[in-house]
Scaffold this active site. Structure first.
Site, short mmCIF file in Angstrom:
data_model
loop_
_atom_site.label_atom_id
_atom_site.label_comp_id
_atom_site.label_asym_id
_atom_site.label_seq_id
_atom_site.Cartn_x
_atom_site.Cartn_y
_atom_site.Cartn_z
CB CYS A 170 -35.32 63.80 59.52
SG CYS A 170 -34.05 63.81 58.24
CB CYS A 176 -31.42 57.00 58.32
SG CYS A 176 -30.78 58.39 57.36
CB CYS A 225 -32.69 57.74 62.06
SG CYS A 225 -32.81 59.35 62.86
CB CYS A 228 -21.27 67.12 68.56
SG CYS A 228 -21.67 66.62 66.88
CB CYS A 231 -18.52 68.91 66.40
SG CYS A 231 -18.92 67.66 65.16
CB CYS A 259 -16.27 64.02 63.24
SG CYS A 259 -17.00 62.77 64.31
NE ARG A 307 -16.28 61.72 69.93
CZ ARG A 307 -15.98 62.43 68.85
NH1 ARG A 307 -16.74 62.39 67.80
NH2 ARG A 307 -14.92 63.20 68.84
S1 SF4 Z 1 -29.98 60.01 60.61
FE1 SF4 Z 1 -32.09 60.65 61.13
S2 SF4 Z 1 -31.96 62.86 61.29
FE2 SF4 Z 1 -30.11 62.19 60.19
S3 SF4 Z 1 -30.65 62.28 58.01
FE3 SF4 Z 1 -31.13 60.20 58.69
S4 SF4 Z 1 -33.32 60.28 59.27
FE4 SF4 Z 1 -32.57 62.39 59.19
#
Ligand code: SF4
Length: 365
Positions: free
Chosen positions: A54, A58, A61, A98, A130, A190, A262
């Site tokens: 990605c 984040c 993540c 989901c 979802c 959600c 949840r």
């Molecule tokens: S949470 Fe992870 S997968 Fe989702 S946008 Fe952020 S970096 Fe990308």
């Protein structure tokens, strides 16, 4: 006290969060019983249909390409693979699947068309579907709705203030705009967040202000406890105390009385007793399956044993809202617009994200 309010202030929410524990539990459990059957729990299975690689940053993540976390990236799963997994989830007691894709935002094209087929396929299995695919436009939301999508997940993660300390590649307003786009359809929303990212109690309350002032409030709200993964900027954060989780669940139940709350990431760190306290405090949904996207989760059989022990039953699909109808691609009213939406790219940088990125680069060499 159990009516839905959209004018909660941070101060009011903090007062609830900081109540003596027994009072907080009593208040939350009372509201829970007025709005929900306390012996029913909704079970969702989270399926990573496109893992890793990605472009976002984040801080929590392991799927962000810039960090070195050992997550192996996969291409988008096939429709048949997804349907087979959905059938397995159904046999295991899940009422909802989901599907998560590690994308910044949805792009019109063959991959999105494939996701729409997945939605059609799972809805036809009489399960709630979802998706969590990143930011989406109104047209994309309409196309998902037409395929039979039941819910769209898009978490606010934290307060607007703390969001900037965790993610620098998109803005909070983008999240709200996506939720708004989903709200223009009949798909339910959600949206929730994560605790244990280094935020303070004010930030937790701030997130609940943002969620509770949405009108309508989200139909479901995941409360995640951070699973600190090595290589991510938040790798050194301490595990969330169970008492913090219980307080957060109880407060969420009080300010979002009709929402399904949840228990999501972080359940492997919680005892059965801790989870039982969360159910008492108003949680009435879990994610099932041995993995939550890329992080560990309790075994389905263990969850079923826990429900038996607690006298709880899995919720049947479409209990809260009727099953959406699936419109086949050939009959679609909404064509792909080939949109190139301009989602925000904030200017600021986050030191710990930059440091983790640098470390990731060095380790990849
Ligand atoms: S949470 Fe992870 S997968 Fe989702 S946008 Fe952020 S970096 Fe990308």
């Amino acid at each position: 006290m159990s009516e839905v309010r959209h004018n909660w202030t941070k101060e009011e929410i903090l007062e609830i969060y900081n109540k003596p524990m027994m009072e907080l539990l009593y208040d939350a459990a009372t509201i829970h019983r007025k709005q929900h059957d306390p012996n029913v729990v909704q079970v969702s299975t989270l399926l990573s249909i496109k893992t890793g690689g990605c472009s976002e940053d984040c801080g929590y993540c392991p799927q962000a390409a810039r960090y070195h976390t050992g997550v192996e990236g996969n291409d988008l799963m096939s429709v048949n693979q997804v349907k087979a997994q959905a059938l397995r989830a159904k046999a295991g007691g899940s009422s909802r699947v989901c599907m998560g894709a590690a994308w910044r935002n949805v792009k019109d094209g063959p991959e999105f068309d494939q996701v729409l087929e997945m939605v059609r396929g799972i809805n036809k299995l009489d399960m709630e579907v979802c998706c969590t695919l990143g930011m989406i436009t109104e047209n994309q939301a309409q196309r998902l709705a037409e395929a039979g999508l039941y819910a769209y997940n898009h978490n606010l993660d934290s307060s607007e203030e703390y969001y900037k300390e965790v993610i620098s590649t998109r803005g909070y307003q983008d999240r709200l705009d996506t939720i708004d786009n989903v709200r223009k359809t009949n798909v339910t929303v959600c949206s929730g967040g994560i605790i244990g990212m280094g935020e303070n109690v004010e930030d937790r309350a701030g997130m609940l202000v943002a969620l509770s002032t949405l009108d309508p409030q989200p139909e479901s709200t995941p409360i995640n406890a951070l699973v600190a993964v090595e290589g991510t900027p938040l790798e050194d954060e301490k595990p969330v105390e169970i008492w913090d989780m219980i307080r957060m669940v109880a407060t969420t139940r009080i300010v979002l009385p009709e929402t399904q709350v949840r228990l999501s990431a972080g359940r492997t760190q919680m005892s059965r007793e801790g989870q039982a306290m969360c159910f008492f405090a108003g949680a009435n949904s879990i994610f099932a399956g041995d993995k939550l996207l890329t992080t560990p989760n309790p075994d389905v059989n263990e969850d079923m044993k826990m429900f038996e022990l607690l006298g709880m039953n899995p919720q049947k699909p479409f209990t809260k809202k009727v099953q959406p109808q699936t419109v086949e691609a050939i009959d679609s009213e909404f064509e792909s617009l080939g949109e190139k939406p301009k989602w925000t790219r904030p200017e600021h940088k986050i030191d710990r994200n930059e440091a983790a990125k640098q470390k990731g680069k060095e380790q990849k060499v």
